[in-house]
Write a protein that holds these residues in place. Sequence first.
Motif, PDB file in Angstrom:
ATOM      1  N   GLY A 118       0.974  -1.246  -0.010  1.00 28.31           N
ATOM      2  CA  GLY A 118      -0.180   0.048   0.020  1.00 28.31           C
ATOM      3  C   GLY A 118       0.971   1.163   0.053  1.00 28.31           C
ATOM      4  O   GLY A 118       0.397   2.235   0.722  1.00 28.31           O
ATOM      5  N   PHE A 120       4.124   1.469   1.148  1.00 29.74           N
ATOM      6  CA  PHE A 120       4.825   1.574   2.291  1.00 29.74           C
ATOM      7  C   PHE A 120       6.152   2.518   2.115  1.00 29.74           C
ATOM      8  O   PHE A 120       6.617   2.077   0.932  1.00 29.74           O
ATOM      9  CB  PHE A 120       5.157   0.261   2.805  1.00 29.74           C
ATOM     10  CG  PHE A 120       5.976   0.202   4.025  1.00 29.74           C
ATOM     11  CD1 PHE A 120       5.297  -0.110   5.365  1.00 29.74           C
ATOM     12  CD2 PHE A 120       7.429  -0.100   3.969  1.00 29.74           C
ATOM     13  CE1 PHE A 120       6.144  -0.191   6.494  1.00 29.74           C
ATOM     14  CE2 PHE A 120       7.998   0.046   4.951  1.00 29.74           C
ATOM     15  CZ  PHE A 120       7.861  -0.139   6.276  1.00 29.74           C
ATOM     16  N   SER A 123       2.589   5.733   2.430  1.00 31.15           N
ATOM     17  CA  SER A 123       1.168   5.504   1.910  1.00 31.15           C
ATOM     18  C   SER A 123       0.601   6.544   1.070  1.00 31.15           C
ATOM     19  O   SER A 123      -0.434   6.710   0.829  1.00 31.15           O
ATOM     20  CB  SER A 123       0.225   5.607   3.197  1.00 31.15           C
ATOM     21  OG  SER A 123      -1.177   5.118   2.824  1.00 31.15           O
ATOM     22  N   LYS A 130      -2.206   0.609  -4.675  1.00 31.27           N
ATOM     23  CA  LYS A 130      -2.270   0.200  -3.155  1.00 31.27           C
ATOM     24  C   LYS A 130      -2.947  -1.240  -3.384  1.00 31.27           C
ATOM     25  O   LYS A 130      -2.618  -2.330  -2.635  1.00 31.27           O
ATOM     26  CB  LYS A 130      -2.842   0.850  -2.177  1.00 31.27           C
ATOM     27  CG  LYS A 130      -2.017   2.099  -1.843  1.00 31.27           C
ATOM     28  CD  LYS A 130      -2.844   2.905  -0.656  1.00 31.27           C
ATOM     29  CE  LYS A 130      -2.306   4.192  -0.198  1.00 31.27           C
ATOM     30  NZ  LYS A 130      -2.779   4.900   0.795  1.00 31.27           N
ATOM     31  N   ILE A 147       0.006  -2.565   6.079  1.00 32.87           N
ATOM     32  CA  ILE A 147      -0.190  -0.993   5.369  1.00 32.87           C
ATOM     33  C   ILE A 147      -0.135  -0.096   6.382  1.00 32.87           C
ATOM     34  O   ILE A 147      -0.307  -0.293   7.643  1.00 32.87           O
ATOM     35  CB  ILE A 147      -1.431  -1.028   4.732  1.00 32.87           C
ATOM     36  CG1 ILE A 147      -2.541  -1.291   5.715  1.00 32.87           C
ATOM     37  CG2 ILE A 147      -1.807  -2.316   3.620  1.00 32.87           C
ATOM     38  CD1 ILE A 147      -4.010  -0.679   5.171  1.00 32.87           C
ATOM     39  N   PRO A 150      -3.305   6.456   5.475  1.00 38.73           N
ATOM     40  CA  PRO A 150      -2.851   7.886   4.833  1.00 38.73           C
ATOM     41  C   PRO A 150      -3.000   8.690   5.953  1.00 38.73           C
ATOM     42  O   PRO A 150      -3.973   9.486   6.400  1.00 38.73           O
ATOM     43  CB  PRO A 150      -3.959   7.854   3.830  1.00 38.73           C
ATOM     44  CG  PRO A 150      -5.261   7.167   4.205  1.00 38.73           C
ATOM     45  CD  PRO A 150      -4.548   6.023   5.089  1.00 38.73           C
ATOM     46  N   GLU A 165     -10.262   3.326   2.052  1.00 36.10           N
ATOM     47  CA  GLU A 165      -8.977   3.081   1.828  1.00 36.10           C
ATOM     48  C   GLU A 165      -8.622   1.560   2.710  1.00 36.10           C
ATOM     49  O   GLU A 165      -8.389   0.494   2.159  1.00 36.10           O
ATOM     50  CB  GLU A 165      -7.744   3.709   1.864  1.00 36.10           C
ATOM     51  CG  GLU A 165      -7.663   4.767   1.011  1.00 36.10           C
ATOM     52  CD  GLU A 165      -6.283   5.298   0.852  1.00 36.10           C
ATOM     53  OE1 GLU A 165      -5.280   4.681   1.381  1.00 36.10           O
ATOM     54  OE2 GLU A 165      -6.039   6.417   0.135  1.00 36.10           O
ATOM     55  N   THR A 212       6.091   2.447  11.183  1.00 31.46           N
ATOM     56  CA  THR A 212       6.797   1.591  10.036  1.00 31.46           C
ATOM     57  C   THR A 212       8.548   1.410  10.453  1.00 31.46           C
ATOM     58  O   THR A 212       8.939   0.434   9.701  1.00 31.46           O
ATOM     59  CB  THR A 212       6.941   2.472   8.684  1.00 31.46           C
ATOM     60  OG1 THR A 212       7.721   3.727   9.196  1.00 31.46           O
ATOM     61  CG2 THR A 212       5.795   2.776   8.374  1.00 31.46           C
TER      62      THR A 212
END
Length: 300
Positions: A118, A120, A123, A130, A147, A150, A165, A212
């Motif tokens: 998606g 990464f 985003s 995605k 994912i 956003p 999403e 992340t």
Amino acid sequence: MENNEAEKTKYEIALEKYNTDLSDNDIKAKVAALIEKNLAKNNTEEVKRFLFHCIDLTSLNTTDSTESILSFTEKVNRFADEFGDMENVAAICVYPNMAQVVNDSLEADDVKIAAVSGGFPSSQTFIEVKIAETAMAIMEGANEIDIVIPVGKFLSGDYEDMCDEIQELKDTCKENTLKVILETGALESASNIKKASILSMYAGADFIKTSTGKQQPAATPEAAYVMCEAIKEYYDLTGNKIGFKPAGGINSVQDALVYYSIVKEILGEEWLTNELFRLGTSRLANLLLSDIKGEEVKFF
């Protein structure tokens, strides 16, 4: 009044069921008290073995190649031969174009294949991209997808687009696990972390994940506390159990024990399974092994 209600989205109505007006200082104090009370008693070999079994062993490097991911996977394959008294890691987490490499070479039982997807880690790409990336990662062998929400849409109050999403990507995942990363370091407050947690769960997340690891601050005990409280409240209201995954900045065995303590105290024993609790890290594996074995281990 009725018109105002009619104008609210289902997500705004969902948020009203929860207390999202949180004090950052209050959360900090609660976390400090929880850690002081529980950390020492959770510092046991049994807990450390469990934590190892919860690791999403991660390689998300610009330099990743077929050869490096093959070598990475081979270590997981050999783990049972070298450490037969321990359960293996929970999953191997890679970029989507490496899912097939893992799928073709993974021989270890009960180790999942996770792929970030998606757009990464930012985003910031088209929803069509995605969806395509997620579908391709699953087609190549991934059975878990990580994912990122956003974040810009969330911070600007565009909850509907954000949730749409997530829902579309969950629809793409079907029965495969969808982990939704909040990127808590960018969310600015405990209140925003609580809101993003609730919205992600209502939109279809199977897990909510802190970070992340590509942005600082990454996982923090305070973010974990807020997210676990949201998971508990969501479970109390809906009966749905959502998993929790701290990731990024887990640099020591003590860090892992802190997250374990938070999960245990807020969510309880039911969440102490690698189906509902994961740790996103690579360096922690060797640290835990060294601690458990009482000598330096550089296996991974």
